[in-house]
Design an enzyme around this catalytic site. Structure first.
Site, PDB file in Angstrom:
ATOM      1  CB  SER A  14     -31.950   7.304  -6.768  1.00  0.00           C
ATOM      2  OG  SER A  14     -31.856   7.487  -8.142  1.00  0.00           O
ATOM      3  N   GLY A  15     -32.128   5.388  -4.393  1.00  0.00           N
ATOM      4  CA  GLY A  15     -32.436   5.226  -2.965  1.00  0.00           C
ATOM      5  C   GLY A  15     -31.405   4.366  -2.265  1.00  0.00           C
ATOM      6  CD  GLU A  35     -28.240  -2.703  -9.584  1.00  0.00           C
ATOM      7  OE1 GLU A  35     -28.902  -2.065  -8.745  1.00  0.00           O
ATOM      8  OE2 GLU A  35     -28.772  -3.321 -10.531  1.00  0.00           O
ATOM      9  CB  THR A  42     -35.414   3.165 -12.690  1.00  0.00           C
ATOM     10  OG1 THR A  42     -35.681   1.787 -12.481  1.00  0.00           O
ATOM     11  CG2 THR A  42     -36.402   3.716 -13.703  1.00  0.00           C
ATOM     12  CB  CYS A  43     -33.192   7.789 -11.442  1.00  0.00           C
ATOM     13  SG  CYS A  43     -32.768   9.515 -11.660  1.00  0.00           S
ATOM     14  CB  CYS A  48     -35.045  10.843 -14.145  1.00  0.00           C
ATOM     15  SG  CYS A  48     -35.958   9.900 -12.935  1.00  0.00           S
ATOM     16  CE  LYS A  51     -37.927  12.561 -18.008  1.00  0.00           C
ATOM     17  NZ  LYS A  51     -38.890  12.038 -17.107  1.00  0.00           N
ATOM     18  CB  ALA A 115     -28.254 -10.039  -3.030  1.00  0.00           C
ATOM     19  CE1 TYR A 178     -44.675  12.392 -13.048  1.00  0.00           C
ATOM     20  CE2 TYR A 178     -46.526  10.945 -12.561  1.00  0.00           C
ATOM     21  CZ  TYR A 178     -45.653  11.964 -12.181  1.00  0.00           C
ATOM     22  OH  TYR A 178     -45.753  12.522 -10.947  1.00  0.00           O
ATOM     23  CB  ILE A 179     -43.669   6.545 -18.870  1.00  0.00           C
ATOM     24  CG1 ILE A 179     -43.007   6.596 -17.482  1.00  0.00           C
ATOM     25  CG2 ILE A 179     -42.746   5.903 -19.890  1.00  0.00           C
ATOM     26  CD1 ILE A 179     -42.572   5.258 -16.916  1.00  0.00           C
ATOM     27  CD  GLU A 182     -41.964  12.477 -18.403  1.00  0.00           C
ATOM     28  OE1 GLU A 182     -42.022  13.293 -17.481  1.00  0.00           O
ATOM     29  OE2 GLU A 182     -41.257  11.465 -18.363  1.00  0.00           O
ATOM     30  NE  ARG A 205     -56.815   6.910 -13.874  1.00  0.00           N
ATOM     31  CZ  ARG A 205     -56.533   6.327 -12.709  1.00  0.00           C
ATOM     32  NH1 ARG A 205     -57.039   6.796 -11.594  1.00  0.00           N
ATOM     33  NH2 ARG A 205     -55.735   5.271 -12.666  1.00  0.00           N
ATOM     34  CB  ALA A 341     -41.525  18.677 -13.423  1.00  0.00           C
ATOM     35  CG  HIS A 435     -42.377  43.015 -16.014  1.00  0.00           C
ATOM     36  ND1 HIS A 435     -43.494  42.378 -16.497  1.00  0.00           N
ATOM     37  CD2 HIS A 435     -42.118  44.035 -16.879  1.00  0.00           C
ATOM     38  CE1 HIS A 435     -43.907  42.987 -17.596  1.00  0.00           C
ATOM     39  NE2 HIS A 435     -43.087  43.991 -17.852  1.00  0.00           N
ATOM     40  CD  GLU A 440     -44.650  39.651 -15.121  1.00  0.00           C
ATOM     41  OE1 GLU A 440     -44.812  40.665 -14.431  1.00  0.00           O
ATOM     42  OE2 GLU A 440     -44.119  39.673 -16.242  1.00  0.00           O
TER      43      GLU A 440
HETATM   44  P1  NDP Z   1     -48.710   5.567 -14.642  1.00  0.00           P
HETATM   45  O1  NDP Z   1     -49.254   4.683 -13.610  1.00  0.00           O
HETATM   46  O2  NDP Z   1     -48.486   7.009 -14.376  1.00  0.00           O
HETATM   47  O3  NDP Z   1     -49.605   5.475 -15.951  1.00  0.00           O
HETATM   48  C1  NDP Z   1     -49.994   4.257 -16.500  1.00  0.00           C
HETATM   49  C2  NDP Z   1     -50.918   4.536 -17.672  1.00  0.00           C
HETATM   50  O4  NDP Z   1     -51.238   3.328 -18.327  1.00  0.00           O
HETATM   51  C3  NDP Z   1     -52.234   5.158 -17.227  1.00  0.00           C
HETATM   52  O5  NDP Z   1     -52.628   6.053 -18.211  1.00  0.00           O
HETATM   53  C4  NDP Z   1     -53.152   3.935 -17.136  1.00  0.00           C
HETATM   54  O6  NDP Z   1     -54.500   4.235 -17.360  1.00  0.00           O
HETATM   55  C5  NDP Z   1     -52.633   3.116 -18.286  1.00  0.00           C
HETATM   56  N1  NDP Z   1     -52.876   1.685 -18.097  1.00  0.00           N
HETATM   57  C6  NDP Z   1     -52.638   0.933 -17.000  1.00  0.00           C
HETATM   58  N2  NDP Z   1     -52.962  -0.353 -17.213  1.00  0.00           N
HETATM   59  C7  NDP Z   1     -53.425  -0.426 -18.479  1.00  0.00           C
HETATM   60  C8  NDP Z   1     -53.911  -1.466 -19.283  1.00  0.00           C
HETATM   61  N3  NDP Z   1     -53.996  -2.710 -18.829  1.00  0.00           N
HETATM   62  N4  NDP Z   1     -54.302  -1.172 -20.537  1.00  0.00           N
HETATM   63  C9  NDP Z   1     -54.228   0.091 -20.993  1.00  0.00           C
HETATM   64  N5  NDP Z   1     -53.763   1.120 -20.293  1.00  0.00           N
HETATM   65  C10 NDP Z   1     -53.368   0.873 -19.035  1.00  0.00           C
HETATM   66  O7  NDP Z   1     -47.395   4.822 -15.092  1.00  0.00           O
HETATM   67  P2  NDP Z   1     -46.153   5.261 -15.927  1.00  0.00           P
HETATM   68  O8  NDP Z   1     -45.647   3.959 -16.444  1.00  0.00           O
HETATM   69  O9  NDP Z   1     -46.442   6.349 -16.895  1.00  0.00           O
HETATM   70  O10 NDP Z   1     -45.167   5.847 -14.809  1.00  0.00           O
HETATM   71  C11 NDP Z   1     -44.870   5.121 -13.630  1.00  0.00           C
HETATM   72  C12 NDP Z   1     -44.448   6.022 -12.518  1.00  0.00           C
HETATM   73  O11 NDP Z   1     -43.152   6.497 -12.766  1.00  0.00           O
HETATM   74  C13 NDP Z   1     -45.295   7.274 -12.348  1.00  0.00           C
HETATM   75  O12 NDP Z   1     -46.415   7.058 -11.556  1.00  0.00           O
HETATM   76  C14 NDP Z   1     -44.331   8.232 -11.719  1.00  0.00           C
HETATM   77  O13 NDP Z   1     -44.393   8.098 -10.324  1.00  0.00           O
HETATM   78  C15 NDP Z   1     -42.994   7.776 -12.241  1.00  0.00           C
HETATM   79  N6  NDP Z   1     -42.491   8.702 -13.270  1.00  0.00           N
HETATM   80  C16 NDP Z   1     -42.247  10.016 -12.972  1.00  0.00           C
HETATM   81  C17 NDP Z   1     -41.795  10.887 -13.937  1.00  0.00           C
HETATM   82  C18 NDP Z   1     -41.563  12.315 -13.595  1.00  0.00           C
HETATM   83  O14 NDP Z   1     -41.475  12.631 -12.421  1.00  0.00           O
HETATM   84  N7  NDP Z   1     -41.481  13.207 -14.579  1.00  0.00           N
HETATM   85  C19 NDP Z   1     -41.539  10.441 -15.298  1.00  0.00           C
HETATM   86  C20 NDP Z   1     -41.832   9.066 -15.514  1.00  0.00           C
HETATM   87  C21 NDP Z   1     -42.284   8.244 -14.535  1.00  0.00           C
HETATM   88  P3  NDP Z   1     -55.489   4.747 -16.180  1.00  0.00           P
HETATM   89  O15 NDP Z   1     -55.188   6.206 -16.008  1.00  0.00           O
HETATM   90  O16 NDP Z   1     -56.840   4.509 -16.768  1.00  0.00           O
HETATM   91  O17 NDP Z   1     -55.194   3.923 -15.003  1.00  0.00           O
END
Ligand code: NDP
Length: 450
Positions: A14-15, A35, A42-43, A48, A51, A115, A178-179, A182, A205, A341, A435, A440
């Site tokens: 995308s970027g 590429e 990825t997107c 995205c 997904k 590249a 997130y991933i 989801e 978190r 989201a 409404h 609302e």
């Molecule tokens: P995240 O960084 O959001 O989450 C990683 C998760 O894995 C956390 O729960 C983390 O725990 C856990 N984790 C990390 N290392 C370990 C380990 N060694 N053992 C066990 N658990 C571990 O990554 P994601 O892969 O879910 O997503 C990557 C990024 O992609 C996001 O930050 C977001 O920016 C983007 N994204 C956005 C979406 C959207 O906009 N809807 C959808 C999907 C991705 P802890 O919390 O303890 O660190």
């Protein structure tokens, strides 16, 4: 000195595609782009877009039940994964074609190969071709990372989830971001028995505690078996299944185990450090506010810089780069108050600070309501939604808005405009409610709960 190109972009996601297109088409630059995989990145190819289509597919099961509650005489048939996957693949092929067309239409010359950088103005393609450029933009993205432990090679990641030959009957999803969340919702909706384990005390978190608490509660109510404070210790192949030993002492067998434990920037082997480009702890490219690296001719945008890893942010960074470098208008990237989201079921939409972050910063008022929405309540569901505003006591500005509800992603885009404009609680209050809607409630919360 004359160069082959004004700009050479590494990475067609995308970027990179946006920066290349705008630099070539609107700013009149001579642009090349390489590429190594598929255009769209990825997107479009493994994030995205597929997904969200899987989220749509997974949401039909409860809809059939609800339709019956609304008087329709319909029954649920089985979900046909191969039929859906075929359509999904065709759609991704179509979108990749659109990306290629956009590049060609803007006059960008593309190279379907990897590249790497060999000097601050030269890239070398996998076939040995070298091209020079006044500026090089790295937009190589990121990839899923799985830590090594006994049996870790048996794990799959989000990349493989779109290509499964058949849907598993059982899956273990590791991670609480997130991933992971989801995909837990997607697989559960498609009829797979989902177990999710997360090492911390609560999933998602970093997001507002109350909002993520409700998402977790609803995910459990939907049937996802979530285990907190739990990680995987060891895995072993058992026929075509995977035996898993977890830190909570359980030993179980799953058809598939998916790790969603974070992503890492794609910087290895690009030749960056040798040129003096600074890399951070995760291998991310360190850039300034203008996306410029420590080497003046080399810039980087998107997930490869590990700033805010979201598609629309990478696109913004690409546009700001073009303004800065090709339009003589130095533009820093604004990473403040980004609405986003999470396509869990239910969805979460969020902009600004969580209650916890805001309270650390200054005295705040919290406005919050949680209720059963009309449609789901009529259908006999216990499902609740949440609307929450965090307000600064001194300026009255809305510092954070958090919504957990069907369609929260659509709602937060619009609430995000108000919050970005610096709307106060009183601005929300003097907006007439629409409404009857769920949203609302965001303009009718009269008294703070805290
Ligand atoms: P995240 O960084 O959001 O989450 C990683 C998760 O894995 C956390 O729960 C983390 O725990 C856990 N984790 C990390 N290392 C370990 C380990 N060694 N053992 C066990 N658990 C571990 O990554 P994601 O892969 O879910 O997503 C990557 C990024 O992609 C996001 O930050 C977001 O920016 C983007 N994204 C956005 C979406 C959207 O906009 N809807 C959808 C999907 C991705 P802890 O919390 O303890 O660190």
């Amino acid at each position: 000195m004359s160069f082959d190109y004004d700009l050479f972009v590494i990475g067609g996601g995308s970027g990179g595609v946006r920066a290349a297109r705008v630099a070539a088409g609107e700013a009149g630059a001579k642009v090349g782009l390489a590429e190594e995989s598929r255009y769209g990145g990825t997107c479009v190819i493994r994030g995205c877009v597929p997904k969200k289509l899987m989220v749509f597919a997974s949401e039909f099961a409860p809809m059939v039940e609800d339709a019956r509650a609304f008087g329709w005489d319909i029954s649920e048939g089985p979900f046909n994964w191969p039929a859906f996957r075929g359509k999904l693949e065709a759609e991704l092929d179509r979108l990749e074609g659109v990306y290629r067309k956009l590049l060609a239409g803007s006059g960008v010359e593309t190279f379907d190969q990897r590249a790497v950088i060999v000097d601050p103005h030269t890239v070398e393609m996998a076939d040995g071709t070298r091209k020079t450029a006044k500026h090089i933009l790295i937009a190589a993205g990121g990839r899923p990372s799985v830590v090594e432990f006994p049996g870790s090679e048996l794990a799959i990641t989000s990349n493989e989830m779109f290509h499964l030959d058949r849907l598993p009957e059982t899956i273990l999803i590791v991670g609480g971001g997130y991933i992971a969340c989801e995909f837990a919702g997607i697989m559960n909706g498609l009829g797979v028995a989902v177990t999710q384990c997360y090492r911390g005390a609560q999933i998602l978190r970093g997001f507002d505690d109350e909002a993520r608490g409700l998402v977790c509660e609803e995910m459990r109510q939907n049937g996802i078996d979530i285990h907190m404070g739990t990680n995987v210790l060891e895995m072993r192949a058992e026929g075509d299944k995977v035996w898993v030993k977890a830190t909570n002492g359980t030993e179980r067998v799953f058809d598939k185990v998916m790790f969603a434990t974070g992503r890492v920037p794609n910087t290895a082997g690009l030749g960056l450090e040798a040129q003096g480009v600074e890399l951070g702890r995760k291998g991310e490219i360190v850039v300034d506010d203008y996306s410029q690296t420590a080497v003046p001719s080399i810039y980087a945008i998107g997930d490869v810089t590990d700033r805010v890893n979201l598609t629309p942010v990478a696109i913004r960074e690409g546009m700001a780069f073009v303004d800065t470098v090709f339009r003589g208008n130095p533009t820093p990237v604004d990473h403040d108050l980004i609405p986003t989201a999470i396509f869990t079921q239910p969805e979460m939409g969020t902009v600004g600070l969580s209650e916890e972050e805001a309270a650390e910063q200054e005295p705040v008022e919290v406005y919050c309501t949680s209720f059963k929405p009309m449609q789901q309540s009529f259908a006999g569901r216990a499902q609740r939604v949440l609307m929450k505003l965090i307000v600064s006591q001194s300026t009255r500005k809305v510092l954070g808005c958090h919504i957990v509800a069907p369609g929260a992603g659509e709602m937060i885009q619009l609430a995000g405009v108000a919050v970005k404009m610096g709307a106060t609680k009183e601005d929300f209050d003097r907006t007439v409610a629409v409404h009857p809607t769920m949203s609302e409630e965001i303009v009718t919360m009269r008294s703070p709960v805290r």
